[in-house]
Design a protein around this motif. Sequence first.
Motif, PDB file in Angstrom:
ATOM      1  N   ILE A  80      71.432  17.007  28.780  1.00  0.00           N
ATOM      2  CA  ILE A  80      71.064  17.619  30.055  1.00  0.00           C
ATOM      3  C   ILE A  80      69.838  18.501  29.887  1.00  0.00           C
ATOM      4  O   ILE A  80      68.900  18.473  30.699  1.00  0.00           O
ATOM      5  CB  ILE A  80      72.252  18.415  30.617  1.00  0.00           C
ATOM      6  CG1 ILE A  80      73.361  17.463  31.065  1.00  0.00           C
ATOM      7  CG2 ILE A  80      71.818  19.315  31.777  1.00  0.00           C
ATOM      8  CD1 ILE A  80      74.650  18.150  31.439  1.00  0.00           C
ATOM      9  N   ALA A  81      69.826  19.295  28.809  1.00  0.00           N
ATOM     10  CA  ALA A  81      68.689  20.179  28.550  1.00  0.00           C
ATOM     11  C   ALA A  81      67.410  19.373  28.306  1.00  0.00           C
ATOM     12  O   ALA A  81      66.323  19.763  28.763  1.00  0.00           O
ATOM     13  CB  ALA A  81      68.992  21.069  27.350  1.00  0.00           C
ATOM     14  N   ARG A  82      67.527  18.263  27.592  1.00  0.00           N
ATOM     15  CA  ARG A  82      66.361  17.404  27.336  1.00  0.00           C
ATOM     16  C   ARG A  82      65.740  16.900  28.637  1.00  0.00           C
ATOM     17  O   ARG A  82      64.529  16.665  28.715  1.00  0.00           O
ATOM     18  CB  ARG A  82      66.769  16.194  26.497  1.00  0.00           C
ATOM     19  CG  ARG A  82      66.877  16.441  25.001  1.00  0.00           C
ATOM     20  CD  ARG A  82      67.449  15.202  24.330  1.00  0.00           C
ATOM     21  NE  ARG A  82      67.512  15.325  22.891  1.00  0.00           N
ATOM     22  CZ  ARG A  82      66.612  14.830  22.045  1.00  0.00           C
ATOM     23  NH1 ARG A  82      65.562  14.174  22.510  1.00  0.00           N
ATOM     24  NH2 ARG A  82      66.761  14.977  20.743  1.00  0.00           N
ATOM     25  N   SER A  83      66.584  16.709  29.637  1.00  0.00           N
ATOM     26  CA  SER A  83      66.109  16.212  30.931  1.00  0.00           C
ATOM     27  C   SER A  83      65.564  17.324  31.817  1.00  0.00           C
ATOM     28  O   SER A  83      65.202  17.081  32.977  1.00  0.00           O
ATOM     29  CB  SER A  83      67.244  15.475  31.650  1.00  0.00           C
ATOM     30  OG  SER A  83      67.572  14.277  30.966  1.00  0.00           O
ATOM     31  N   GLY A  84      65.520  18.534  31.303  1.00  0.00           N
ATOM     32  CA  GLY A  84      64.952  19.653  32.048  1.00  0.00           C
ATOM     33  C   GLY A  84      65.860  20.214  33.120  1.00  0.00           C
ATOM     34  O   GLY A  84      65.401  20.898  34.045  1.00  0.00           O
ATOM     35  N   LEU A  85      67.174  19.935  33.011  1.00  0.00           N
ATOM     36  CA  LEU A  85      68.132  20.452  33.979  1.00  0.00           C
ATOM     37  C   LEU A  85      68.846  21.675  33.412  1.00  0.00           C
ATOM     38  O   LEU A  85      68.961  21.822  32.198  1.00  0.00           O
ATOM     39  CB  LEU A  85      69.166  19.378  34.328  1.00  0.00           C
ATOM     40  CG  LEU A  85      68.629  18.024  34.791  1.00  0.00           C
ATOM     41  CD1 LEU A  85      69.777  17.067  35.068  1.00  0.00           C
ATOM     42  CD2 LEU A  85      67.743  18.167  36.019  1.00  0.00           C
ATOM     43  N   THR A  86      69.318  22.529  34.279  1.00  0.00           N
ATOM     44  CA  THR A  86      70.133  23.660  33.859  1.00  0.00           C
ATOM     45  C   THR A  86      71.584  23.350  34.207  1.00  0.00           C
ATOM     46  O   THR A  86      71.856  22.615  35.162  1.00  0.00           O
ATOM     47  CB  THR A  86      69.714  24.952  34.573  1.00  0.00           C
ATOM     48  OG1 THR A  86      69.806  24.761  35.993  1.00  0.00           O
ATOM     49  CG2 THR A  86      68.280  25.320  34.216  1.00  0.00           C
ATOM     50  N   HIS A  87      72.521  23.908  33.442  1.00  0.00           N
ATOM     51  CA  HIS A  87      73.917  23.553  33.697  1.00  0.00           C
ATOM     52  C   HIS A  87      74.861  24.734  33.557  1.00  0.00           C
ATOM     53  O   HIS A  87      74.625  25.654  32.776  1.00  0.00           O
ATOM     54  CB  HIS A  87      74.365  22.437  32.750  1.00  0.00           C
ATOM     55  CG  HIS A  87      74.396  22.823  31.307  1.00  0.00           C
ATOM     56  ND1 HIS A  87      73.298  22.728  30.485  1.00  0.00           N
ATOM     57  CD2 HIS A  87      75.403  23.314  30.541  1.00  0.00           C
ATOM     58  CE1 HIS A  87      73.615  23.142  29.272  1.00  0.00           C
ATOM     59  NE2 HIS A  87      74.894  23.513  29.281  1.00  0.00           N
ATOM     60  N   ASP A  88      75.937  24.665  34.343  1.00  0.00           N
ATOM     61  CA  ASP A  88      77.093  25.537  34.204  1.00  0.00           C
ATOM     62  C   ASP A  88      78.240  24.670  33.694  1.00  0.00           C
ATOM     63  O   ASP A  88      78.196  23.442  33.788  1.00  0.00           O
ATOM     64  CB  ASP A  88      77.473  26.171  35.537  1.00  0.00           C
ATOM     65  CG  ASP A  88      76.396  27.112  36.065  1.00  0.00           C
ATOM     66  OD1 ASP A  88      75.601  27.624  35.253  1.00  0.00           O
ATOM     67  OD2 ASP A  88      76.351  27.311  37.295  1.00  0.00           O
ATOM     68  N   LEU A  89      79.273  25.314  33.168  1.00  0.00           N
ATOM     69  CA  LEU A  89      80.434  24.603  32.636  1.00  0.00           C
ATOM     70  C   LEU A  89      81.687  25.065  33.367  1.00  0.00           C
ATOM     71  O   LEU A  89      81.945  26.261  33.464  1.00  0.00           O
ATOM     72  CB  LEU A  89      80.569  24.858  31.139  1.00  0.00           C
ATOM     73  CG  LEU A  89      81.810  24.293  30.431  1.00  0.00           C
ATOM     74  CD1 LEU A  89      81.872  22.785  30.561  1.00  0.00           C
ATOM     75  CD2 LEU A  89      81.810  24.704  28.959  1.00  0.00           C
ATOM     76  N   PHE A  90      82.459  24.101  33.880  1.00  0.00           N
ATOM     77  CA  PHE A  90      83.685  24.374  34.619  1.00  0.00           C
ATOM     78  C   PHE A  90      84.826  23.672  33.905  1.00  0.00           C
ATOM     79  O   PHE A  90      84.837  22.443  33.780  1.00  0.00           O
ATOM     80  CB  PHE A  90      83.530  23.842  36.050  1.00  0.00           C
ATOM     81  CG  PHE A  90      84.697  24.089  36.965  1.00  0.00           C
ATOM     82  CD1 PHE A  90      84.651  25.111  37.904  1.00  0.00           C
ATOM     83  CD2 PHE A  90      85.824  23.282  36.924  1.00  0.00           C
ATOM     84  CE1 PHE A  90      85.712  25.320  38.780  1.00  0.00           C
ATOM     85  CE2 PHE A  90      86.886  23.485  37.783  1.00  0.00           C
ATOM     86  CZ  PHE A  90      86.834  24.516  38.722  1.00  0.00           C
ATOM     87  N   SER A  91      85.798  24.448  33.409  1.00  0.00           N
ATOM     88  CA  SER A  91      86.933  23.870  32.688  1.00  0.00           C
ATOM     89  C   SER A  91      88.227  24.408  33.270  1.00  0.00           C
ATOM     90  O   SER A  91      88.424  25.624  33.345  1.00  0.00           O
ATOM     91  CB  SER A  91      86.846  24.209  31.194  1.00  0.00           C
ATOM     92  OG  SER A  91      87.946  23.673  30.491  1.00  0.00           O
ATOM     93  N   GLY A  92      89.110  23.477  33.648  1.00  0.00           N
ATOM     94  CA  GLY A  92      90.374  23.896  34.256  1.00  0.00           C
ATOM     95  C   GLY A  92      91.179  24.829  33.380  1.00  0.00           C
ATOM     96  O   GLY A  92      91.823  25.759  33.860  1.00  0.00           O
ATOM     97  N   THR A  93      91.153  24.596  32.061  1.00  0.00           N
ATOM     98  CA  THR A  93      91.866  25.464  31.121  1.00  0.00           C
ATOM     99  C   THR A  93      90.987  25.726  29.900  1.00  0.00           C
ATOM    100  O   THR A  93      90.018  25.009  29.640  1.00  0.00           O
ATOM    101  CB  THR A  93      93.187  24.828  30.635  1.00  0.00           C
ATOM    102  OG1 THR A  93      92.888  23.608  29.926  1.00  0.00           O
ATOM    103  CG2 THR A  93      94.104  24.513  31.803  1.00  0.00           C
TER     104      THR A  93
END
Length: 267
Positions: free
Chosen positions: A135-148
């Motif tokens: 994702i970073a290589r593609s120039g996008l920023t990300h958040d992480l959502f985990s149920g547990t």
Amino acid sequence: METLEVSRKEKHEVDERLREMAVEFKFLLKKVGKELFERPYGLIVGDDPSGRLPALLMYEFLQRVYGKRNLPKPEILFFAGEKNLMDEEVEKRSSKISEHIDRAVKEAGLNNPNTLIVTETVEYGLGLRPITEGIARSGLTHDLFSGTMFYADVPRERELSQAADSIQKITKARKFFYGQIGSSSVKWEYDLSGVIRDNKSAAKGENGKEDKEIFSVPTKEFARTPVDETKIQKSVDKSREDIKILAEELFGWYETWTERGWDDEEN
């Protein structure tokens, strides 16, 4: 445990495992509040195989939320995560994932770089590295959502905070949203997810893709008879219908929640 009331079509019973997943999902939404909705996401990325179901639930839920807010609806992609990889292998896989993301973004005409990675549970975050670095290589920023968030022992608050900080650093997430402590209700439910992680068999990757380093394999590829294949597909199709029902119920709850105010204890 809190229960989530769901709509039921005639002769349609929502799978209890998915119902429990939706409860985990709702718990996390209540925990993070409006923070999750501060910026719209253009892309949802599911961590296959065990993150496929929560990612689909998030996708269906945000389709409804963004539609109500007149925002562009997100796209969704799935990639197979894997831990215990050497740095060289992580780089190789992240490069392939980035190439696929670039093509998908171009084909969909996406202009929103905000990405949300959705998984069922996180322990250290190492299995997500090929995805997050892609994702970073593609120039996008990300958040992480985990149920547990899995933690072997009953943690003290300080230890829990340190573990969360470590996961956020390893996954390079802008924000890390996590819910209850423990294992997810859907981690190994291949009959519902419809995909399995497999590098060794002759089965092709999803949609005929040969590259099983970054794509999962449909569970029905391992069916021994046509009858078994049909049974697997029916289970998968039903799970998708269940998810839409649960997403609709979550959206109804979300609307009531926002009308009352984010801090209303009755939510």
